[in-house]
Enzyme design. Sequence first.
Site, short mmCIF file in Angstrom:
data_model
loop_
_atom_site.label_atom_id
_atom_site.label_comp_id
_atom_site.label_asym_id
_atom_site.label_seq_id
_atom_site.Cartn_x
_atom_site.Cartn_y
_atom_site.Cartn_z
N MET A 1 0.86 -1.20 0.00
CA MET A 1 0.00 0.00 0.00
C MET A 1 0.89 1.25 0.00
O MET A 1 0.44 2.34 0.35
CB MET A 1 -0.93 0.00 1.21
CG MET A 1 -1.89 -1.19 1.21
SD MET A 1 -3.43 -0.88 2.08
CE MET A 1 -2.82 -0.51 3.70
N GLY A 2 2.16 1.09 -0.38
CA GLY A 2 3.07 2.23 -0.42
C GLY A 2 3.54 2.63 0.96
O GLY A 2 3.47 1.85 1.91
N GLU B 1 11.98 -0.32 5.08
CA GLU B 1 12.89 -1.46 4.89
C GLU B 1 12.17 -2.81 4.88
O GLU B 1 12.65 -3.76 4.27
CB GLU B 1 13.98 -1.45 5.97
CG GLU B 1 15.10 -0.46 5.72
CD GLU B 1 15.89 -0.75 4.43
OE1 GLU B 1 16.21 -1.91 4.14
OE2 GLU B 1 16.18 0.22 3.71
N HIS C 1 9.25 -3.45 3.49
CA HIS C 1 8.81 -3.67 2.09
C HIS C 1 10.03 -4.00 1.20
O HIS C 1 9.95 -4.87 0.34
CB HIS C 1 8.15 -2.41 1.54
CG HIS C 1 6.89 -2.01 2.23
ND1 HIS C 1 6.81 -0.90 3.03
CD2 HIS C 1 5.65 -2.58 2.24
CE1 HIS C 1 5.58 -0.78 3.49
NE2 HIS C 1 4.86 -1.79 3.04
N GLN D 1 -10.25 -2.38 2.66
CA GLN D 1 -9.73 -3.04 3.86
C GLN D 1 -9.66 -2.09 5.06
O GLN D 1 -9.14 -2.46 6.11
CB GLN D 1 -8.38 -3.71 3.59
CG GLN D 1 -7.22 -2.78 3.33
CD GLN D 1 -5.97 -3.55 2.90
OE1 GLN D 1 -5.88 -4.03 1.78
NE2 GLN D 1 -5.01 -3.71 3.80
N GLN E 1 5.88 -11.29 7.36
CA GLN E 1 5.43 -12.08 8.51
C GLN E 1 4.79 -11.22 9.59
O GLN E 1 4.07 -11.72 10.45
CB GLN E 1 6.63 -12.86 9.06
CG GLN E 1 6.36 -13.77 10.21
CD GLN E 1 5.30 -14.82 9.89
OE1 GLN E 1 5.43 -15.56 8.92
NE2 GLN E 1 4.24 -14.86 10.69
N VAL F 1 10.99 -7.08 9.78
CA VAL F 1 12.17 -6.20 9.85
C VAL F 1 11.91 -5.20 10.97
O VAL F 1 10.81 -4.63 11.07
CB VAL F 1 12.41 -5.48 8.50
CG1 VAL F 1 13.60 -4.53 8.60
CG2 VAL F 1 12.63 -6.50 7.40
O1 PAF Z 1 -0.08 -5.83 3.63
C1 PAF Z 1 -0.49 -4.89 2.92
O2 PAF Z 1 0.19 -3.90 2.69
C2 PAF Z 1 -1.89 -4.98 2.32
O3 PAF Z 1 -2.78 -5.57 3.19
C3 PAF Z 1 -1.90 -5.67 0.94
C4 PAF Z 1 -1.48 -7.12 1.05
C5 PAF Z 1 -0.98 -4.93 -0.01
C6 PAF Z 1 -3.33 -5.65 0.38
O4 PAF Z 1 -3.80 -4.36 0.22
#
Ligand code: PAF
Length: 281
Positions: free
Chosen positions: A30-31, A35, A37, A61, A148, A176
């Site tokens: 989701m941007g 680190e 990501h 969500q 995780q 992380v």
């Molecule tokens: O973990 C996230 O950032 C979000 O829940 C995902 C998996 C990108 C879905 O929008």
Amino acid sequence: MRICSSIAEVRAACLAARAGGKTLGLVPTMGALHEGHLSLVRAAKAKCEAVAASIFVNPTQFGPTEDLAKYPRPFERDCSMLQNEGIEILFTPSAAEIYPPASVTWVTVEGLSDKLDGRSRPGHFRGVTTVVAKLFNIVEPQVAFFGQKDAAQLAIIRRLVRDLHFPIQIVACPIVREADSLAMSSRNAYLNKNERARALVLQKTLQRAEEQFRAGERNAVKIISAVKATFPSDPHVRLDYLEIVDPETLEPIETISSTALVAIAAFVGTTRLIDNVFLQA
Ligand code: PAF
């Protein structure tokens, strides 16, 4: 790095990336990248011949009183971070692209979706599984990478892939942490200085559970109640849940006889944070 905002464009780019049987990895995000990501992106780069990432702040969500509007969107910064990692494709759709008008189709992993975060955030996992299923259908990766830290999300996505026969391998990457052990999260940016210090309570609580386990306690109920008794009484920190569950079914465990997941969520100020640790009997 090719940036695609339409489904048609990203489908064509992914098809080309998979040409000749090449492995395409997907890192959905989701941007507001950190680190954590980037560790997913690096794992994808190491395992796959081409990597696609997505940045989409998925409205479905978020609950009606949650942080959708204020969720950080540092788009230019995210793009250059991904560019530096050398990924091939970045998918940045609009909400209208992902949810065409009058969309009524949802993907729900029943049973699991109302456990842990799903209990506190009704509808959250339905939004996650719906968008992840859409991304899987659009990108058609052979491998997808998830952190995780979102342990319940991971279990639910594994079940989604199994139940809907997606030919996709799910790779889980370790949490992380910052230098002081706080799990990295895009929502850490909401914390002021005092809250940032208080946020360490999540990791400390998990450590106490681990200590009990290492001292030989195998009764999960006893571990939880002993640890909850030491949870600080602080008006700025509110425990949402602390549970010991089966990492696949997310069902509470009574006696720890194999792998158990200790998962915690707490509000620090108005920011909801999560963390977890595995116990291995
Ligand atoms: O973990 C996230 O950032 C979000 O829940 C995902 C998996 C990108 C879905 O929008």
